[in-house]
Design a protein around this motif. Structure first.
Motif, short mmCIF file in Angstrom:
data_model
loop_
_atom_site.label_atom_id
_atom_site.label_comp_id
_atom_site.label_asym_id
_atom_site.label_seq_id
_atom_site.Cartn_x
_atom_site.Cartn_y
_atom_site.Cartn_z
N LYS A 137 0.80 -1.22 0.00
CA LYS A 137 0.00 0.00 0.00
C LYS A 137 0.84 1.27 0.00
O LYS A 137 0.28 2.36 -0.10
N ALA A 138 2.14 1.14 0.18
CA ALA A 138 3.07 2.29 0.22
C ALA A 138 2.60 3.30 1.26
O ALA A 138 2.39 2.95 2.41
N ARG A 142 8.95 10.15 9.49
CA ARG A 142 8.41 11.49 9.75
C ARG A 142 7.06 11.42 10.45
O ARG A 142 6.81 12.13 11.43
N LYS A 143 6.17 10.56 9.95
CA LYS A 143 4.84 10.45 10.54
C LYS A 143 4.92 9.91 11.96
O LYS A 143 4.24 10.41 12.86
N TYR A 144 5.76 8.91 12.19
CA TYR A 144 5.91 8.35 13.53
C TYR A 144 6.43 9.40 14.50
O TYR A 144 5.94 9.53 15.62
N ASN A 145 7.41 10.17 14.07
CA ASN A 145 8.02 11.18 14.95
C ASN A 145 7.09 12.36 15.23
O ASN A 145 7.25 13.02 16.26
N LEU A 148 12.60 -8.15 3.95
CA LEU A 148 11.36 -7.53 3.49
C LEU A 148 11.47 -6.01 3.44
O LEU A 148 10.90 -5.36 2.57
N TYR A 149 12.19 -5.44 4.39
CA TYR A 149 12.28 -3.98 4.48
C TYR A 149 13.04 -3.40 3.29
O TYR A 149 12.82 -2.26 2.93
N ALA A 150 13.89 -4.19 2.67
CA ALA A 150 14.61 -3.73 1.48
C ALA A 150 13.65 -3.54 0.31
O ALA A 150 13.93 -2.76 -0.60
N SER A 151 12.50 -4.21 0.36
CA SER A 151 11.48 -4.08 -0.70
C SER A 151 10.64 -2.82 -0.56
O SER A 151 9.90 -2.47 -1.46
N VAL A 152 10.74 -2.17 0.59
CA VAL A 152 9.97 -0.95 0.85
C VAL A 152 10.69 0.24 0.21
O VAL A 152 11.90 0.41 0.41
N SER A 161 11.01 6.90 4.68
CA SER A 161 11.19 8.26 5.20
C SER A 161 9.87 8.84 5.70
O SER A 161 9.81 9.48 6.75
N ALA A 162 8.80 8.59 4.95
CA ALA A 162 7.48 9.08 5.35
C ALA A 162 7.04 8.41 6.65
O ALA A 162 6.43 9.06 7.51
N LEU A 163 7.35 7.14 6.81
CA LEU A 163 7.02 6.43 8.06
C LEU A 163 7.74 7.07 9.24
O LEU A 163 7.13 7.34 10.27
#
Length: 107
Positions: free
Chosen positions: A21-22, A72-75, A58-62, A68-70
């Motif tokens: 879902k990006a 920023r949003k988390y912080n 799996l994280y390499a596929s993201v 980066s958006a994750l």
């Protein structure tokens, strides 16, 4: 035993929304992180340090923009953290030298 059985499932549940879902999967991943009281640093460990060499990354596929958006949003948001209450903290609170509230969100 936990690393071999539980972390692969958790890793998959965290990565799947980001891969499929990006940007639309960010909220789902952050909600799951909050459900398990995971910090961003712990998320990075789950995908990096705690991954067995034979398992797919799996994280390499993201996409890097999604990562980066994750971050920023988390912080931008506040999150509860799990903590263990120890006797030393209890005695400080009893003496009035420490607050009972501990955590990033102040809750």
């Amino acid at each position: 035993d936990v690393c071999c059985a539980y972390l692969p499932m958790l890793r998959h549940r965290l990565a799947k929304p980001l891969i499929e879902k990006a940007h639309e999967g960010l909220d789902e991943v952050i909600e799951l992180m909050d459900e398990y009281y995971l910090s961003k640093e712990e998320l990075d460990s789950i995908f990096g340090d705690l991954r067995l060499p034979a398992t797919p990354d799996l994280y390499a596929s993201v996409d890097s923009k999604v990562k980066s958006a994750l971050t920023r949003k988390y912080n931008k948001e506040s999150h509860k953290i799990a903590f263990v209450k120890i006797k030393a903290a209890d005695s400080l609170v009893a003496k009035g030298t420490a607050s009972k509230t501990i955590g990033r969100s102040g809750e």
